[in-house]
Design a protein around this motif. Sequence first.
Motif: not given
Length: 332
Positions: A58, A100, A15, A62, A35, A68, A8-9, A12-13
Amino acid sequence: MAEGDAGSDQRQNEEIEAMAAIYGEEWCVIDDCARIFCIRISDDIDDPKWTLCLQVMLPNEYPGTAPPIYQLNAPWLKGQERMDLSNSLEEIYIQNIGESILYLWVEKIRDVLIQKSQMTEPGPDVKKKTEEEDVECEDDLILACQPESSVKALDFDISETRTEVEVEELPPIDHGIPITDRRSTFQAHLAPVVCPKQVKMVLSKLYENKKIASATHNIYAYRIYCEDKQTFLQDCEDDGETAAGGRLLHLMEILNVKNVMVVVSRWYGGILLGPDRFKHINNCARNILVEKNYTNSPEESSKSLGKNKKCSSLSNGLSENPGVSICSYVLR
Protein backbone atom coordinates in the motif's frame (compact mmCIF):
# COMPACT_ATOMS: atom_id res chain seq x y z
CA MET A 1 3.03 14.80 8.71
CA ALA A 2 0.75 16.32 6.05
CA GLU A 3 -2.98 16.20 6.66
CA GLY A 4 -3.47 14.10 3.51
CA ASP A 5 -0.89 11.55 4.62
CA ALA A 6 -2.50 11.30 8.05
CA GLY A 7 -5.88 10.69 6.44
CA SER A 8 -4.46 7.99 4.17
CA ASP A 9 -2.76 6.29 7.12
CA GLN A 10 -6.00 6.22 9.08
CA ARG A 11 -7.97 4.80 6.15
CA GLN A 12 -5.28 2.21 5.50
CA ASN A 13 -5.26 1.16 9.15
CA GLU A 14 -9.03 0.83 9.19
CA GLU A 15 -8.96 -1.27 6.01
CA ILE A 16 -6.17 -3.50 7.34
CA GLU A 17 -8.06 -4.09 10.59
CA ALA A 18 -11.19 -4.94 8.62
CA MET A 19 -9.36 -7.38 6.34
CA ALA A 20 -7.78 -9.11 9.33
CA ALA A 21 -11.16 -9.39 11.03
CA ILE A 22 -12.92 -10.72 7.92
CA TYR A 23 -10.32 -13.20 6.70
CA GLY A 24 -8.57 -14.22 9.91
CA GLU A 25 -5.61 -16.54 9.34
CA GLU A 26 -5.86 -16.18 5.56
CA TRP A 27 -4.65 -12.57 5.96
CA CYS A 28 -1.04 -12.06 7.00
CA VAL A 29 1.42 -9.23 7.48
CA ILE A 30 4.69 -9.54 5.58
CA ASP A 31 6.15 -6.15 6.52
CA ASP A 32 3.97 -3.78 8.53
CA CYS A 33 6.45 -0.90 8.19
CA ALA A 34 6.53 -1.14 4.39
CA ARG A 35 2.77 -1.86 4.32
CA ILE A 36 3.16 -5.23 2.59
CA PHE A 37 0.43 -7.81 3.14
CA CYS A 38 -0.74 -11.05 1.66
CA ILE A 39 -3.89 -13.13 1.62
CA ARG A 40 -4.46 -16.69 0.52
CA ILE A 41 -7.67 -17.01 -1.50
CA SER A 42 -9.35 -20.34 -2.28
CA ASP A 43 -12.45 -21.44 -4.15
CA ASP A 44 -13.60 -23.38 -1.08
CA ILE A 45 -12.37 -22.86 2.49
CA ASP A 46 -13.09 -26.41 3.66
CA ASP A 47 -12.00 -28.28 0.53
CA PRO A 48 -9.89 -25.95 -1.65
CA LYS A 49 -9.26 -27.01 -5.22
CA TRP A 50 -7.80 -23.80 -6.60
CA THR A 51 -5.74 -21.38 -4.50
CA LEU A 52 -4.08 -18.07 -5.28
CA CYS A 53 -2.02 -15.74 -3.13
CA LEU A 54 -2.51 -12.00 -3.52
CA GLN A 55 0.35 -9.88 -2.24
CA VAL A 56 -0.17 -6.12 -1.95
CA MET A 57 1.92 -3.12 -0.98
CA LEU A 58 0.00 0.00 0.00
CA PRO A 59 1.70 3.24 -1.12
CA ASN A 60 1.31 6.37 0.96
CA GLU A 61 -1.13 7.78 -1.59
CA TYR A 62 -3.54 4.84 -1.34
CA PRO A 63 -6.52 4.90 -1.34
CA GLY A 64 -6.74 8.55 -2.29
CA THR A 65 -4.81 8.88 -5.54
CA ALA A 66 -2.85 5.66 -6.09
CA PRO A 67 -3.76 1.96 -6.36
CA PRO A 68 -2.17 -0.84 -4.33
CA ILE A 69 0.90 -2.43 -5.87
CA TYR A 70 0.02 -6.08 -6.24
CA GLN A 71 1.39 -9.47 -7.23
CA LEU A 72 -0.57 -12.60 -8.07
CA ASN A 73 1.12 -15.85 -7.07
CA ALA A 74 -0.11 -19.24 -8.29
CA PRO A 75 1.74 -21.90 -10.29
CA TRP A 76 -1.21 -22.37 -12.66
CA LEU A 77 -1.81 -18.65 -13.35
CA LYS A 78 -0.15 -17.87 -16.66
CA GLY A 79 -0.58 -16.12 -19.97
CA GLN A 80 -4.03 -14.90 -20.92
CA GLU A 81 -5.57 -16.11 -17.67
CA ARG A 82 -3.19 -13.93 -15.63
CA MET A 83 -3.77 -10.97 -17.94
CA ASP A 84 -7.56 -11.28 -17.70
CA LEU A 85 -7.48 -11.38 -13.91
CA SER A 86 -5.10 -8.41 -13.73
CA ASN A 87 -7.37 -6.43 -16.04
CA SER A 88 -10.35 -7.23 -13.82
CA LEU A 89 -8.54 -5.94 -10.71
CA GLU A 90 -7.45 -2.77 -12.48
CA GLU A 91 -10.99 -2.19 -13.73
CA ILE A 92 -12.26 -2.45 -10.15
CA TYR A 93 -9.75 0.21 -9.10
CA ILE A 94 -10.76 2.54 -11.93
CA GLN A 95 -14.42 2.18 -10.98
CA ASN A 96 -13.65 2.92 -7.32
CA ILE A 97 -10.86 5.52 -7.40
CA GLY A 98 -10.37 7.01 -3.96
CA GLU A 99 -12.06 4.09 -2.21
CA SER A 100 -10.65 1.09 -0.31
CA ILE A 101 -10.69 -1.82 -2.73
CA LEU A 102 -8.82 -4.75 -1.14
CA TYR A 103 -12.05 -6.51 -0.17
CA LEU A 104 -13.41 -6.08 -3.71
CA TRP A 105 -10.19 -7.49 -5.15
CA VAL A 106 -10.23 -10.53 -2.88
CA GLU A 107 -13.84 -11.38 -3.62
CA LYS A 108 -13.30 -10.90 -7.37
CA ILE A 109 -10.42 -13.37 -7.23
CA ARG A 110 -12.53 -15.79 -5.20
CA ASP A 111 -15.29 -15.57 -7.83
CA VAL A 112 -12.77 -16.43 -10.53
CA LEU A 113 -11.52 -19.42 -8.54
CA ILE A 114 -15.07 -20.65 -7.92
CA GLN A 115 -15.82 -20.43 -11.63
CA LYS A 116 -12.62 -22.32 -12.36
CA SER A 117 -13.48 -25.07 -9.86
CA GLN A 118 -16.83 -25.58 -11.57
CA MET A 119 -15.08 -26.44 -14.81
CA THR A 120 -14.03 -29.99 -15.64
CA GLU A 121 -10.27 -29.41 -15.42
CA PRO A 122 -8.64 -30.97 -12.30
CA GLY A 123 -7.05 -28.85 -9.62
CA PRO A 124 -3.31 -28.77 -8.90
CA ASP A 125 -1.74 -31.52 -6.80
CA VAL A 126 -1.76 -30.99 -3.03
CA LYS A 127 1.74 -30.89 -1.58
CA LYS A 128 2.92 -32.27 1.72
CA LYS A 129 2.44 -30.14 4.83
CA THR A 130 5.17 -28.94 7.10
CA GLU A 131 5.42 -30.48 10.56
CA GLU A 132 4.71 -27.13 12.15
CA GLU A 133 1.67 -26.48 9.97
CA ASP A 134 -0.31 -29.32 11.52
CA VAL A 135 0.53 -28.48 15.12
CA GLU A 136 0.94 -24.72 15.05
CA CYS A 137 -1.23 -23.45 12.23
CA GLU A 138 -1.58 -20.03 13.83
CA ASP A 139 2.05 -19.32 12.96
CA ASP A 140 1.66 -20.11 9.27
CA LEU A 141 1.99 -17.00 7.14
CA ILE A 142 0.62 -18.14 3.78
CA LEU A 143 1.75 -15.71 1.16
CA ALA A 144 3.62 -17.24 -1.68
CA CYS A 145 3.61 -19.15 -4.89
CA GLN A 146 3.52 -22.91 -4.39
CA PRO A 147 4.66 -24.83 -7.50
CA GLU A 148 3.09 -28.29 -7.87
CA SER A 149 6.47 -29.99 -7.67
CA SER A 150 10.13 -29.24 -8.17
CA VAL A 151 10.00 -30.76 -11.64
CA LYS A 152 6.66 -29.40 -12.83
CA ALA A 153 7.56 -25.89 -11.72
CA LEU A 154 10.39 -25.89 -14.25
CA ASP A 155 8.66 -27.66 -17.14
CA PHE A 156 8.22 -24.75 -19.51
CA ASP A 157 9.68 -23.98 -22.90
CA ILE A 158 13.25 -22.93 -22.22
CA SER A 159 13.58 -21.54 -25.73
CA GLU A 160 11.10 -18.81 -24.78
CA THR A 161 13.52 -17.26 -22.32
CA ARG A 162 16.84 -17.45 -24.18
CA THR A 163 17.33 -17.28 -27.92
CA GLU A 164 21.03 -17.99 -27.77
CA VAL A 165 22.65 -21.37 -27.19
CA GLU A 166 21.82 -22.64 -23.72
CA VAL A 167 24.59 -22.88 -21.19
CA GLU A 168 24.36 -26.49 -20.06
CA GLU A 169 27.35 -26.70 -17.75
CA LEU A 170 26.71 -27.31 -14.08
CA PRO A 171 27.43 -24.00 -12.32
CA PRO A 172 29.57 -23.94 -9.17
CA ILE A 173 27.62 -24.41 -5.95
CA ASP A 174 28.61 -22.66 -2.72
CA HIS A 175 27.38 -23.59 0.76
CA GLY A 176 26.74 -21.08 3.52
CA ILE A 177 27.42 -21.28 7.22
CA PRO A 178 24.59 -23.20 8.95
CA ILE A 179 22.43 -21.64 11.64
CA THR A 180 21.04 -23.78 14.47
CA ASP A 181 18.16 -22.78 16.72
CA ARG A 182 16.52 -25.20 19.18
CA ARG A 183 17.97 -28.22 17.38
CA SER A 184 16.70 -27.16 13.94
CA THR A 185 19.47 -26.41 11.45
CA PHE A 186 19.28 -24.16 8.41
CA GLN A 187 21.89 -23.93 5.63
CA ALA A 188 21.86 -22.00 2.36
CA HIS A 189 23.35 -23.13 -0.95
CA LEU A 190 23.94 -20.72 -3.84
CA ALA A 191 24.65 -21.14 -7.55
CA PRO A 192 24.77 -18.70 -10.47
CA VAL A 193 22.16 -19.64 -13.07
CA VAL A 194 21.28 -18.16 -16.46
CA CYS A 195 18.64 -20.62 -17.69
CA PRO A 196 16.00 -22.95 -16.18
CA LYS A 197 17.96 -26.02 -17.23
CA GLN A 198 20.77 -24.98 -14.90
CA VAL A 199 18.23 -24.70 -12.07
CA LYS A 200 17.31 -28.35 -12.60
CA MET A 201 20.98 -29.31 -12.75
CA VAL A 202 21.75 -27.55 -9.46
CA LEU A 203 18.83 -29.25 -7.73
CA SER A 204 19.88 -32.65 -9.03
CA LYS A 205 23.46 -32.11 -7.89
CA LEU A 206 22.40 -31.00 -4.41
CA TYR A 207 20.15 -34.02 -3.98
CA GLU A 208 23.14 -36.27 -4.66
CA ASN A 209 24.33 -35.21 -1.21
CA LYS A 210 22.64 -37.58 1.23
CA LYS A 211 22.51 -34.98 3.99
CA ILE A 212 20.76 -32.42 1.78
CA ALA A 213 18.44 -35.07 0.36
CA SER A 214 17.44 -36.03 3.90
CA ALA A 215 16.58 -32.46 4.91
CA THR A 216 13.02 -31.92 6.12
CA HIS A 217 12.64 -29.09 3.60
CA ASN A 218 14.74 -27.80 0.72
CA ILE A 219 13.27 -24.39 -0.05
CA TYR A 220 14.50 -22.57 -3.13
CA ALA A 221 14.01 -19.50 -5.29
CA TYR A 222 15.75 -18.15 -8.35
CA ARG A 223 15.78 -15.01 -10.51
CA ILE A 224 17.07 -14.98 -14.09
CA TYR A 225 17.25 -11.73 -16.05
CA CYS A 226 16.15 -12.06 -19.69
CA GLU A 227 18.00 -9.29 -21.48
CA ASP A 228 16.11 -9.72 -24.75
CA LYS A 229 12.75 -9.11 -23.03
CA GLN A 230 14.05 -6.86 -20.23
CA THR A 231 12.16 -8.97 -17.72
CA PHE A 232 12.88 -11.45 -14.93
CA LEU A 233 12.15 -15.16 -15.05
CA GLN A 234 11.67 -16.25 -11.45
CA ASP A 235 10.06 -18.99 -9.40
CA CYS A 236 10.10 -20.49 -5.93
CA GLU A 237 9.36 -23.71 -4.08
CA ASP A 238 8.23 -24.24 -0.48
CA ASP A 239 8.94 -28.00 -0.35
CA GLY A 240 6.31 -28.35 2.36
CA GLU A 241 7.38 -25.34 4.47
CA THR A 242 4.33 -23.25 3.69
CA ALA A 243 5.12 -19.69 2.51
CA ALA A 244 8.90 -20.08 2.84
CA GLY A 245 9.61 -20.09 -0.89
CA GLY A 246 7.64 -16.92 -1.48
CA ARG A 247 9.37 -15.17 1.39
CA LEU A 248 12.74 -16.21 -0.02
CA LEU A 249 11.84 -14.92 -3.48
CA HIS A 250 10.52 -11.70 -1.96
CA LEU A 251 13.87 -11.20 -0.22
CA MET A 252 15.71 -11.68 -3.53
CA GLU A 253 13.41 -9.14 -5.17
CA ILE A 254 14.06 -6.60 -2.41
CA LEU A 255 17.82 -7.12 -2.79
CA ASN A 256 17.43 -6.89 -6.59
CA VAL A 257 19.69 -9.88 -7.27
CA LYS A 258 19.73 -11.57 -10.66
CA ASN A 259 21.02 -14.72 -12.34
CA VAL A 260 21.28 -16.60 -9.08
CA MET A 261 19.57 -19.45 -7.28
CA VAL A 262 19.41 -19.96 -3.52
CA VAL A 263 18.39 -23.20 -1.82
CA VAL A 264 17.89 -23.30 1.95
CA SER A 265 17.89 -26.72 3.62
CA ARG A 266 16.17 -27.15 6.94
CA TRP A 267 16.64 -30.13 9.24
CA TYR A 268 13.78 -30.11 11.75
CA GLY A 269 14.95 -30.81 15.29
CA GLY A 270 11.64 -31.66 16.93
CA ILE A 271 10.98 -28.28 18.58
CA LEU A 272 8.52 -25.87 16.96
CA LEU A 273 10.09 -22.52 16.04
CA GLY A 274 6.97 -20.68 14.92
CA PRO A 275 7.65 -17.57 12.80
CA ASP A 276 11.36 -17.68 13.70
CA ARG A 277 11.85 -20.38 11.08
CA PHE A 278 11.10 -17.89 8.31
CA LYS A 279 13.61 -15.43 9.75
CA HIS A 280 16.36 -18.06 9.81
CA ILE A 281 15.63 -19.10 6.23
CA ASN A 282 15.93 -15.53 4.98
CA ASN A 283 18.98 -14.79 7.13
CA CYS A 284 20.79 -17.81 5.71
CA ALA A 285 19.92 -16.72 2.20
CA ARG A 286 20.94 -13.11 2.61
CA ASN A 287 24.19 -14.01 4.33
CA ILE A 288 25.36 -16.12 1.41
CA LEU A 289 24.18 -13.53 -1.14
CA VAL A 290 26.27 -10.91 0.68
CA GLU A 291 29.23 -13.30 1.00
CA LYS A 292 29.21 -14.01 -2.74
CA ASN A 293 28.84 -10.31 -3.61
CA TYR A 294 25.37 -10.51 -5.10
CA THR A 295 24.25 -7.68 -2.84
CA ASN A 296 25.46 -5.26 -0.19
CA SER A 297 26.00 -6.01 3.48
CA PRO A 298 22.88 -6.10 5.68
CA GLU A 299 23.64 -2.61 6.98
CA GLU A 300 24.09 -1.14 3.50
CA SER A 301 20.99 -2.93 2.25
CA SER A 302 18.92 -1.45 5.08
CA LYS A 303 20.17 2.05 4.24
CA SER A 304 19.33 1.53 0.59
CA LEU A 305 15.84 0.34 1.43
CA GLY A 306 15.38 3.32 3.71
CA LYS A 307 16.00 5.67 0.80
CA ASN A 308 13.14 4.00 -1.02
CA LYS A 309 10.85 4.46 2.03
CA LYS A 310 10.69 0.72 2.60
CA CYS A 311 11.46 -0.51 6.08
CA SER A 312 12.67 -4.07 5.64
CA SER A 313 12.12 -6.48 8.51
CA LEU A 314 14.69 -8.88 7.11
CA SER A 315 17.75 -7.63 9.00
CA ASN A 316 20.17 -10.22 10.30
CA GLY A 317 19.06 -10.03 13.92
CA LEU A 318 21.08 -13.00 15.18
CA SER A 319 22.33 -11.07 18.19
CA GLU A 320 18.72 -10.53 19.27
CA ASN A 321 18.20 -14.28 19.63
CA PRO A 322 20.49 -15.72 22.31
CA GLY A 323 19.20 -19.22 21.55
CA VAL A 324 20.54 -19.07 17.99
CA SER A 325 24.01 -20.29 17.20
CA ILE A 326 26.09 -20.69 14.07
CA CYS A 327 27.19 -24.28 13.50
CA SER A 328 30.74 -25.28 12.80
CA TYR A 329 30.01 -27.82 10.08
CA VAL A 330 29.52 -26.86 6.45
CA LEU A 331 28.48 -29.00 3.52
CA ARG A 332 31.18 -29.11 0.87
